[in-house]
Design a protein around this motif. Structure first.
Motif, PDB file in Angstrom:
ATOM      1  N   GLY A  82     -43.362  47.932 -30.443  1.00  0.00           N
ATOM      2  CA  GLY A  82     -44.401  46.950 -30.183  1.00  0.00           C
ATOM      3  C   GLY A  82     -43.893  45.857 -29.274  1.00  0.00           C
ATOM      4  N   ASP A  83     -42.679  45.399 -29.541  1.00  0.00           N
ATOM      5  CA  ASP A  83     -42.111  44.323 -28.733  1.00  0.00           C
ATOM      6  C   ASP A  83     -42.021  44.690 -27.267  1.00  0.00           C
ATOM      7  OD1 ASP A  83     -41.943  42.691 -30.803  1.00  0.00           O
ATOM      8  OD2 ASP A  83     -39.764  42.649 -30.997  1.00  0.00           O
ATOM      9  N   SER A  84     -41.495  45.885 -27.001  1.00  0.00           N
ATOM     10  CA  SER A  84     -41.292  46.233 -25.599  1.00  0.00           C
ATOM     11  C   SER A  84     -42.625  46.495 -24.908  1.00  0.00           C
ATOM     12  CB  SER A  84     -40.372  47.452 -25.472  1.00  0.00           C
ATOM     13  OG  SER A  84     -40.921  48.530 -26.186  1.00  0.00           O
ATOM     14  N   ALA A  85     -43.592  47.007 -25.671  1.00  0.00           N
ATOM     15  CA  ALA A  85     -44.884  47.279 -25.069  1.00  0.00           C
ATOM     16  C   ALA A  85     -45.582  45.982 -24.664  1.00  0.00           C
ATOM     17  CB  ALA A  85     -45.762  48.053 -26.038  1.00  0.00           C
ATOM     18  N   LEU A  86     -45.301  44.902 -25.419  1.00  0.00           N
ATOM     19  CA  LEU A  86     -46.010  43.654 -25.171  1.00  0.00           C
ATOM     20  C   LEU A  86     -45.249  42.709 -24.254  1.00  0.00           C
ATOM     21  CD1 LEU A  86     -47.249  43.053 -28.791  1.00  0.00           C
ATOM     22  CD2 LEU A  86     -48.698  43.502 -26.818  1.00  0.00           C
ATOM     23  N   SER A  87     -44.037  43.066 -23.893  1.00  0.00           N
ATOM     24  CA  SER A  87     -43.193  42.122 -23.179  1.00  0.00           C
ATOM     25  C   SER A  87     -43.694  41.836 -21.766  1.00  0.00           C
ATOM     26  CB  SER A  87     -41.749  42.626 -23.124  1.00  0.00           C
ATOM     27  OG  SER A  87     -41.718  43.830 -22.397  1.00  0.00           O
ATOM     28  N   ASP A  88     -44.771  42.499 -21.344  1.00  0.00           N
ATOM     29  CA  ASP A  88     -45.356  42.219 -20.037  1.00  0.00           C
ATOM     30  C   ASP A  88     -45.973  40.827 -19.981  1.00  0.00           C
ATOM     31  OD1 ASP A  88     -44.676  44.723 -19.412  1.00  0.00           O
ATOM     32  OD2 ASP A  88     -46.702  45.575 -19.472  1.00  0.00           O
ATOM     33  N   SER A  89     -46.498  40.377 -21.098  1.00  0.00           N
ATOM     34  CA  SER A  89     -47.170  39.091 -21.103  1.00  0.00           C
ATOM     35  C   SER A  89     -46.162  37.976 -21.310  1.00  0.00           C
ATOM     36  CB  SER A  89     -48.200  39.039 -22.232  1.00  0.00           C
ATOM     37  OG  SER A  89     -49.094  40.105 -22.118  1.00  0.00           O
ATOM     38  N   ALA A  90     -46.467  36.805 -20.721  1.00  0.00           N
ATOM     39  CA  ALA A  90     -45.597  35.652 -20.935  1.00  0.00           C
ATOM     40  C   ALA A  90     -45.790  35.127 -22.356  1.00  0.00           C
ATOM     41  CB  ALA A  90     -45.917  34.571 -19.914  1.00  0.00           C
ATOM     42  N   ILE A  91     -47.044  35.135 -22.808  1.00  0.00           N
ATOM     43  CA  ILE A  91     -47.355  34.669 -24.161  1.00  0.00           C
ATOM     44  C   ILE A  91     -48.233  35.720 -24.815  1.00  0.00           C
ATOM     45  CG2 ILE A  91     -48.492  32.881 -25.546  1.00  0.00           C
ATOM     46  CD1 ILE A  91     -48.051  30.972 -23.169  1.00  0.00           C
ATOM     47  N   ASP A  92     -47.881  36.091 -26.026  1.00  0.00           N
ATOM     48  CA  ASP A  92     -48.692  37.069 -26.730  1.00  0.00           C
ATOM     49  C   ASP A  92     -48.893  36.621 -28.172  1.00  0.00           C
ATOM     50  OD1 ASP A  92     -49.638  39.985 -25.948  1.00  0.00           O
ATOM     51  OD2 ASP A  92     -49.239  39.889 -28.097  1.00  0.00           O
ATOM     52  N   VAL A  93     -50.128  36.482 -28.559  1.00  0.00           N
ATOM     53  CA  VAL A  93     -50.455  35.949 -29.873  1.00  0.00           C
ATOM     54  C   VAL A  93     -51.362  36.955 -30.579  1.00  0.00           C
ATOM     55  CG1 VAL A  93     -51.610  34.076 -31.079  1.00  0.00           C
ATOM     56  CG2 VAL A  93     -50.365  33.602 -28.983  1.00  0.00           C
ATOM     57  N   THR A  94     -50.978  37.350 -31.784  1.00  0.00           N
ATOM     58  CA  THR A  94     -51.769  38.331 -32.526  1.00  0.00           C
ATOM     59  C   THR A  94     -52.100  37.817 -33.919  1.00  0.00           C
ATOM     60  OG1 THR A  94     -50.304  39.917 -31.439  1.00  0.00           O
ATOM     61  CG2 THR A  94     -51.886  40.796 -33.028  1.00  0.00           C
ATOM     62  N   GLU A  95     -53.365  37.702 -34.206  1.00  0.00           N
ATOM     63  CA  GLU A  95     -53.843  37.366 -35.556  1.00  0.00           C
ATOM     64  C   GLU A  95     -53.107  36.169 -36.154  1.00  0.00           C
ATOM     65  OE1 GLU A  95     -56.294  38.289 -37.761  1.00  0.00           O
ATOM     66  OE2 GLU A  95     -57.120  38.998 -35.863  1.00  0.00           O
ATOM     67  N   LEU A  96     -52.922  35.158 -35.347  1.00  0.00           N
ATOM     68  CA  LEU A  96     -52.124  34.007 -35.752  1.00  0.00           C
ATOM     69  C   LEU A  96     -52.856  33.152 -36.788  1.00  0.00           C
ATOM     70  CD1 LEU A  96     -49.407  32.844 -34.917  1.00  0.00           C
ATOM     71  CD2 LEU A  96     -50.615  31.325 -33.370  1.00  0.00           C
ATOM     72  N   ARG A  97     -52.090  32.755 -37.807  1.00  0.00           N
ATOM     73  CA  ARG A  97     -52.646  31.889 -38.841  1.00  0.00           C
ATOM     74  C   ARG A  97     -51.694  30.755 -39.136  1.00  0.00           C
ATOM     75  NH1 ARG A  97     -56.886  33.702 -41.681  1.00  0.00           N
ATOM     76  NH2 ARG A  97     -57.632  35.722 -40.944  1.00  0.00           N
ATOM     77  N   ARG A  98     -52.258  29.591 -39.430  1.00  0.00           N
ATOM     78  CA  ARG A  98     -51.427  28.472 -39.850  1.00  0.00           C
ATOM     79  C   ARG A  98     -52.144  27.691 -40.939  1.00  0.00           C
ATOM     80  NH1 ARG A  98     -48.803  23.592 -36.201  1.00  0.00           N
ATOM     81  NH2 ARG A  98     -47.411  22.828 -37.808  1.00  0.00           N
ATOM     82  N   ARG A  99     -51.453  27.558 -42.041  1.00  0.00           N
ATOM     83  CA  ARG A  99     -51.998  26.844 -43.190  1.00  0.00           C
ATOM     84  C   ARG A  99     -51.117  25.644 -43.471  1.00  0.00           C
ATOM     85  NH1 ARG A  99     -55.365  28.199 -47.308  1.00  0.00           N
ATOM     86  NH2 ARG A  99     -55.638  30.356 -46.694  1.00  0.00           N
ATOM     87  N   TYR A 100     -51.734  24.485 -43.671  1.00  0.00           N
ATOM     88  CA  TYR A 100     -50.967  23.288 -44.013  1.00  0.00           C
ATOM     89  C   TYR A 100     -50.899  23.143 -45.523  1.00  0.00           C
ATOM     90  CZ  TYR A 100     -51.231  21.916 -39.142  1.00  0.00           C
ATOM     91  OH  TYR A 100     -51.111  21.882 -37.785  1.00  0.00           O
ATOM     92  N   GLY A 101     -49.898  22.426 -45.959  1.00  0.00           N
ATOM     93  CA  GLY A 101     -49.656  22.316 -47.397  1.00  0.00           C
ATOM     94  C   GLY A 101     -48.564  23.296 -47.727  1.00  0.00           C
TER      95      GLY A 101
END
Lengths: 330, 274
Positions: free
Chosen positions: A4-23
């Motif tokens: 997966g890493d090498s397949a996506l390394s074409d992009s400068a930034i790659d974000v997949t299903e990102l989540r951030r929870r505070y607390g």
């Protein structure tokens, strides 16, 4: 994972299903917390200028901080230049430049002392004078940071972000607090950096800024991407609008049917009629021909193609049923 | 701005893209230099940190007349010298640094630095260096001033005193970061250092030697964070400490430092909670 890493390394930034929870996730009582980023996916190509647009509290800064590696995501995956910006920050940081939403500078240092401090912590840093010249602060170099205006602080922060000639530049609301002149200068600087091949991700709540700078953009709302793509693609999703005022005795009921006009919706407000249409030319023609045949004069005639502003407001008002961005992400 | 940036940008790209990577040393040195500038400009903190240890040491020489020093096997110089060094550590390093860490966090400086190449320990170390330097210089000045004034003997085991000071510097800086972890605002930074400060001054043999305390009290005070530091420094002059005792003192100081470091790692907030 490796594949997966090498397949996506074409992009400068790659974000997949990102989540951030505070607390604190481990805390017993804070099991819920507040989820600021709720499954965001997008990618930015090398040399591209990408904008994250959204109202305050949409989750832009929370997202960008994850890309900058300031915190680990609660879920999903981030890759910047093919690496995890949080776990591999020693490898990623020398290649990125960061401008936070609110610059943190010791108030008692001068401008050039601040840049010098930062230069000592930045690989391949530009000379202090050059960095200040880039953002037009060379005449303020001996001024204490506490004496700077809000706009000057933004420019100082930009100078620090550019100090290491980054491959990827993160700008979190770079022109907030700048006057019109300063904003245009910053835009020009950002464009020239992009022209030299820098990948730029910027957040903004100024529509015209996103429209002026970004090749592609994503509109965030309540922690999700509500729409993304080129400005033209996003706008194409929205109907155009024709509005006019009918002369005295007539009412909207006297108009030809929506089907005849090729319009999708009609709204009336006193004498003013507003038609939404996917085919502005046809609707306008039908209305104008009808008016000519009846010998009517339409007041305040206004034909308007869909705009980013209209698309944005539509989303911001929560009218959009959070569309999955996948379909038009590229 | 508009006329210059395109040319400077274009001519310099490539020329220095392979320029030197920073190292931990260059990064910490750069931050420490900026912090030193800030320390020199912060007249209030500077005055406080420079004058208080000296004046308290002066007052110490007068009121210790009431203490039965013979019972503790001490004399005035062997009480006051370690005391003055302890005061320098607590006031110039610990108290001062709690404020530095909290104010930098409030100013969002810590967050901004974390967005760069510095690692977390480098940020804390760079911010601490000027205060540590000031503390060290003060220790030296105290010895240079107090020693001759009280007609102190030459240290019998100077290495122990040096070890004590080094352990004390590391301990105070780490405890300051740990205290800052529990301090929300610059205002509360006036209060949160009090427990460590009072315990260090009262229970570490700094003003009152442990030997004249009731046994039970002394047994507890022995484990106070700064006690091993004061013991080591005092033993530097008296020479009355075996290798085993010295190792135990160093281990106690190291354990407190490690505990404080662990707290920092787990609890230190890098940006203000709003």
């Amino acid at each position: 994972m490796e594949l997966g890493d090498s397949a996506l390394s074409d992009s400068a930034i790659d974000v997949t299903e990102l989540r951030r929870r505070y607390g604190r996730p481990s805390g017993p009582s804070s099991a819920q917390g507040y989820e600021a980023v709720r499954g965001v996916s997008f990618s930015v190509e090398h040399g591209e200028l990408f904008a994250l647009l959204g109202t305050n509290g949409a989750g832009k800064t929370s997202t960008v901080e994850l890309l900058e590696g300031l915190a680990a995501p609660t879920g999903g995956r981030v890759r910047v230049l093919g690496r995890d910006p949080y776990r591999e920050r020693a490898e990623v940081r020398p290649r990125i430049g960061v401008m936070l939403q609110e610059g943190g500078f010791p108030s008692e240092l001068t401008v050039s002392e601040t840049v010098r401090l930062w230069a000592g912590c930045t690989s391949g840093a530009r000379p202090v004078g050059e960095a200040l010249e880039l953002v037009g602060l060379e005449r303020r170099r001996n001024v204490r940071v506490k004496m700077l205006s809000g706009g000057e602080r933004r420019r100082l922060d930009l100078a620090l972000a550019l100090l290491g000639r980054p491959d990827v530049l993160f700008l979190d609301e770079p022109t907030t607090g700048l006057d019109a002149e300063g904003r245009r200068e910053t835009w020009e600087l950002v464009r020239s950096l992009r022209d030299q091949g820098t990948t730029v991700l910027l957040t903004t709540h100024y529509l015209e800024e996103a429209e002026a700078l970004a090749e592609r953009l994503a509109i965030m709302h309540e922690g999700r991407i509500a729409a993304s793509g080129r400005v033209a693609d996003i706008v194409a999703e929205r109907p155009s609008q024709l509005s006019f005022a009918l002369p005295a005795p007539l009412s909207a009921a006297d108009l030809p049917s929506l089907a005849q006009l090729g319009a999708a919706e009609r709204e009336t407000d006193g004498r003013t009629v507003r038609l939404r249409t996917r085919d502005l030319q046809r609707t306008a023609t039908e209305v104008l021909v009808w008016a000519r045949d009846k010998g009517l004069e339409l007041g305040g005639l206004d034909a308007r193609s869909a705009s980013l502003e209209e698309a944005f407001l539509h989303i911001a008002q929560g009218l959009e049923k959070t569309e999955t961005a996948e379909g038009n992400a590229r | 701005m508009t006329t210059t940036h395109t040319t400077t940008g274009a001519t310099t790209t490539g020329a220095t893209t392979t320029a030197a990577r920073t190292t931990a040393r260059t990064r910490v040195a750069s931050l420490a230099r900026a912090e030193l500038t800030l320390l020199v400009r912060n007249k209030a903190a500077l005055t406080y940190a420079l004058l208080l240890p000296g004046s308290l040491t002066l007052s110490m020489t007068t009121f210790t007349g009431d203490i039965d020093l013979d019972k503790a096997g001490l004399d005035l110089p062997t009480l006051v010298l370690p005391g003055s060094i302890g005061l320098a550590l607590v006031l110039a390093v610990y108290m001062n640094l709690v404020g530095v860490y909290v104010v930098r966090r409030e100013e969002l400086v810590l967050k901004r630095l974390r967005a760069g190449e510095l690692t977390d320990p480098e940020i804390l170390a760079g911010a601490a260096l000027p205060a540590l330097l000031m503390g060290l210089v003060q220790c030296v000045l105290m010895v240079a001033a107090v020693g001759p004034a009280l007609d102190a003997p030459m240290p019998k085991a100077p290495l122990l005193a040096v070890l004590g000071v080094v352990a004390g510097l590391a301990l105070m800086a780490t405890l300051a970061a740990a205290t800052a972890a529990f301090t929300k605002t610059a205002e509360s930074a006036q209060l949160t250092p009090m427990p460590v400060m009072l315990v260090s001054m009262m229970a570490s043999g700094l003003f009152v030697p442990l030997d004249i305390m009731p046994d039970r009290v002394a047994a507890v005070c022995e484990w106070a964070p700064l006690t091993p530091v004061i013991d080591l420094v005092r033993a530097g002059w008296t020479g009355g400490m075996g290798a085993g005792e010295a190792l135990k003192a160093l281990a106690t100081a190291a354990a407190w430092t490690a505990l404080a470091g662990w707290t920092v790692r787990r609890r230190f907030p890098w940006e203000p909670r709003r």
